[in-house]
Design an enzyme around this catalytic site. Structure first.
Site, mmCIF file in Angstrom:
data_model
loop_
_atom_site.group_PDB
_atom_site.id
_atom_site.type_symbol
_atom_site.label_atom_id
_atom_site.label_comp_id
_atom_site.label_asym_id
_atom_site.label_seq_id
_atom_site.Cartn_x
_atom_site.Cartn_y
_atom_site.Cartn_z
ATOM 1 N N LYS A 1 -0.470 4.822 4.570
ATOM 2 C CA LYS A 1 -1.377 3.891 5.257
ATOM 3 C C LYS A 1 -0.910 3.655 6.692
ATOM 4 C CE LYS A 1 -3.737 -0.538 4.807
ATOM 5 N NZ LYS A 1 -5.053 0.054 5.131
ATOM 6 N N HIS B 1 0.845 -1.197 0.000
ATOM 7 C CA HIS B 1 0.000 0.000 0.000
ATOM 8 C C HIS B 1 0.881 1.248 0.000
ATOM 9 C CE1 HIS B 1 -3.286 -2.723 1.201
ATOM 10 N NE2 HIS B 1 -4.079 -1.794 0.689
HETATM 11 P P1 NAD Z 1 -7.270 9.555 5.020
HETATM 12 O O1 NAD Z 1 -6.316 9.708 6.157
HETATM 13 O O2 NAD Z 1 -6.947 10.193 3.711
HETATM 14 O O3 NAD Z 1 -8.716 10.078 5.455
HETATM 15 C C1 NAD Z 1 -9.279 9.836 6.725
HETATM 16 C C2 NAD Z 1 -10.039 11.080 7.112
HETATM 17 O O4 NAD Z 1 -10.797 10.835 8.298
HETATM 18 C C3 NAD Z 1 -9.119 12.262 7.400
HETATM 19 O O5 NAD Z 1 -9.463 13.329 6.535
HETATM 20 C C4 NAD Z 1 -9.455 12.615 8.869
HETATM 21 O O6 NAD Z 1 -9.446 14.008 9.102
HETATM 22 C C5 NAD Z 1 -10.865 12.074 8.999
HETATM 23 N N1 NAD Z 1 -11.289 11.928 10.398
HETATM 24 C C6 NAD Z 1 -10.527 11.646 11.479
HETATM 25 N N2 NAD Z 1 -11.269 11.688 12.607
HETATM 26 C C7 NAD Z 1 -12.533 11.982 12.213
HETATM 27 C C8 NAD Z 1 -13.749 12.184 12.921
HETATM 28 N N3 NAD Z 1 -13.834 12.061 14.241
HETATM 29 N N4 NAD Z 1 -14.867 12.465 12.207
HETATM 30 C C9 NAD Z 1 -14.829 12.607 10.872
HETATM 31 N N5 NAD Z 1 -13.678 12.448 10.141
HETATM 32 C C10 NAD Z 1 -12.552 12.143 10.819
HETATM 33 O O7 NAD Z 1 -7.475 7.967 4.834
HETATM 34 P P2 NAD Z 1 -8.095 7.187 3.590
HETATM 35 O O8 NAD Z 1 -7.000 6.740 2.687
HETATM 36 O O9 NAD Z 1 -9.251 7.922 3.022
HETATM 37 O O10 NAD Z 1 -8.599 5.866 4.342
HETATM 38 C C11 NAD Z 1 -9.487 5.957 5.442
HETATM 39 C C12 NAD Z 1 -9.743 4.547 5.984
HETATM 40 O O11 NAD Z 1 -10.397 3.736 4.997
HETATM 41 C C13 NAD Z 1 -8.465 3.790 6.380
HETATM 42 O O12 NAD Z 1 -8.754 2.995 7.515
HETATM 43 C C14 NAD Z 1 -8.233 2.883 5.167
HETATM 44 O O13 NAD Z 1 -7.466 1.737 5.452
HETATM 45 C C15 NAD Z 1 -9.648 2.539 4.806
HETATM 46 N N6 NAD Z 1 -9.866 2.087 3.439
HETATM 47 C C16 NAD Z 1 -10.752 1.061 3.281
HETATM 48 C C17 NAD Z 1 -11.081 0.619 2.007
HETATM 49 C C18 NAD Z 1 -12.146 -0.438 1.860
HETATM 50 O O14 NAD Z 1 -12.452 -0.844 0.709
HETATM 51 N N7 NAD Z 1 -12.761 -0.885 2.961
HETATM 52 C C19 NAD Z 1 -10.490 1.222 0.890
HETATM 53 C C20 NAD Z 1 -9.593 2.272 1.081
HETATM 54 C C21 NAD Z 1 -9.300 2.706 2.361
#
Ligand code: NAD
Length: 290
Positions: A183, A179
């Site tokens: 991450k 990744h």
């Molecule tokens: P990222 O860090 O770009 O975004 C996460 C966001 O969440 C940030 O902008 C942060 O400010 C926000 N956040 C933190 N605390 C919060 C709160 N209390 N309320 C609202 N927002 C809040 O991360 P990303 O790459 O977008 O990934 C996010 C998550 O999704 C990770 O855990 C990642 O592993 C997961 N993910 C899952 C899949 C899937 O298919 N299930 C795919 C991609 C990513």
């Protein structure tokens, strides 16, 4: 069926907004997106706006975030949509879509439970206690949690277990995931999902997972599953399960070439979940893979 699901999934998000499709006519699903300024959040806003069937009523970030009050569409790069980013959620949507981090997911799960909102959880790095909280919430609201929302990976979950069973215990299993450098959790939720599918299919426990190997005397034990995490540049997500025995190796690889595959899956899950009874669901339920 899986095939039908795929055809539908590949086309639905780009359908034009039908004339007269407004909230309240039963055609649109009201959604709020937590983590709205994140990598996934921005694409969710973009693709939900393109789809005919969603009304975005909340775009939420953590308290103190520098983008609070900015227009969510501008932050996502699609121009203004008249929805300021907030840290709280005043309207009550049909579904919250959460791609944040485990502590934020816990907070929003409680909000969903208290206010009777369905929840799609894509956040990874969840612990046993989080899964227990999801189980409790699912007694009163519909919750869909999936470590990976893509059709390809969910098919891979299914066949990785079947392959492990067919090959038997003389085949060593190693899982390698790669990744992007940002991450946070490791191994990825998807790698753990692949391991779980193999453990369940072959009747082994999570104690058989070994994270990396290091040391002078760490030979592989029969039945263990090696887990290895690479963190490289902007890699969206690559997973390989290798089954090896003396004389041959069989490998199963999935490569996500961009995040939209997860976003399409999450939006499709939200549309589906809004119509379900309380309970805990997985993406396999949506895609008909069970
Ligand atoms: P990222 O860090 O770009 O975004 C996460 C966001 O969440 C940030 O902008 C942060 O400010 C926000 N956040 C933190 N605390 C919060 C709160 N209390 N309320 C609202 N927002 C809040 O991360 P990303 O790459 O977008 O990934 C996010 C998550 O999704 C990770 O855990 C990642 O592993 C997961 N993910 C899952 C899949 C899937 O298919 N299930 C795919 C991609 C990513």
């Amino acid at each position: 069926m899986a095939n039908g699901a795929f055809i539908h999934r590949s086309t639905w998000a780009s359908r034009p907004r039908p004339k007269g499709a407004v909230a309240g006519e039963g055609k649109m699903t009201d959604i709020a997106i937590t983590g709205a300024a994140g990598r996934m959040g921005r694409r969710l806003i973009t693709l939900a706006r393109e789809a005919a069937i969603f009304r975005i009523v909340g775009a939420v970030v953590r308290p103190g975030h520098p983008l609070i009050d900015r227009d969510a569409g501008e932050v996502a790069g699609i121009g203004p949509i008249g929805l300021p980013i907030s840290f709280d959620l005043k309207p009550t949507p049909d579904v919250i879509i959460d791609f944040t981090a485990p502590p934020a997911m816990r907070h929003w799960l409680k909000v969903c439970r208290d206010r009777g909102i369905a929840m799609v959880i894509g956040t990874t790095g969840l612990h046993r206690v989080d899964h227990a909280a999801i189980d409790v919430a699912a007694e009163t609201i519909p919750v869909l949690q999936a470590p990976n929302m893509s059709l390809g990976v969910n098919v891979m979950f299914k066949i990785a277990g079947e392959l492990a069973k067919l090959l038997g215990d003389d085949y060593d299993v190693e899982i390698v995931e790669a990744h992007h450098r940002f991450k946070k959790d490791a191994p990825s939720g998807t790698a753990l999902g692949l391991a779980d599918s193999i453990l369940v299919a072959t009747g082994r426990s999570r104690e058989m997972l070994v994270s990396g190997r290091h040391g002078d005397d760490v030979p592989r034990k029969r039945g263990e599953i090696g887990m290895h995490s690479l963190r490289l540049g902007d890699e969206t997500g690559r997973h390989t399960v290798s089954f090896g025995t003396l004389g041959e190796r069989l490998e199963l690889t999935h490569v996500a070439t961009n995040r939209d595959t997860f976003v399409h899956g999450a939006l499709r899950a939200a549309e589906w979940l809004a119509k379900q009874k309380p309970g805990r669901y997985s993406i396999s339920d949506v895609l008909g893979l069970k």
